[in-house]
Design a protein around this motif. Structure first.
Motif, PDB file in Angstrom:
ATOM      1  N   LEU A  19      49.226  37.177  35.430  1.00 26.46           N
ATOM      2  CA  LEU A  19      50.038  38.084  36.228  1.00 26.46           C
ATOM      3  C   LEU A  19      51.412  37.471  36.445  1.00 26.46           C
ATOM      4  N   THR A  29      43.593  36.099  34.928  1.00 28.26           N
ATOM      5  CA  THR A  29      42.825  37.177  35.535  1.00 28.26           C
ATOM      6  C   THR A  29      42.083  37.900  34.422  1.00 28.26           C
ATOM      7  N   ARG A  50      47.907  46.849  31.004  1.00 27.81           N
ATOM      8  CA  ARG A  50      47.399  47.214  32.334  1.00 27.81           C
ATOM      9  C   ARG A  50      45.885  47.197  32.241  1.00 27.81           C
ATOM     10  N   ASP A  55      45.861  45.819  37.498  1.00 27.50           N
ATOM     11  CA  ASP A  55      46.703  44.638  37.325  1.00 27.50           C
ATOM     12  C   ASP A  55      47.461  44.722  36.009  1.00 27.50           C
TER      13      ASP A  55
END
Length: 63
Positions: A19, A29, A50, A55
């Motif tokens: 991120l 992530t 995405r 996120d």
């Protein structure tokens, strides 16, 4: 596998992304790709996606 080639990434794949807020630490992530946001076929820092969680980040690993 690194996520620099757009052709290697498909919607529904499990990936690890970094991120924007985690770029300094390099914290990854995990999630499933919902949308591919980078239009070019290659990006040196990873293709921006995405996840289904919402996120947004650049792909670092394809699982």
């Amino acid at each position: 596998m690194a996520g620099q080639q757009r052709a290697d990434i498909d919607i529904g794949m499990a990936v690890s992304i970094v991120l924007k807020k985690d770029q300094r630490s390099g914290k990854l992530t995990q999630g499933v790709v919902k949308d591919i946001l980078t239009n070019s076929p290659y990006h040196p820092h990873g293709i921006k996606v995405r996840l289904e969680s919402g996120d947004v980040g650049r792909v670092k690993e394809i699982e």
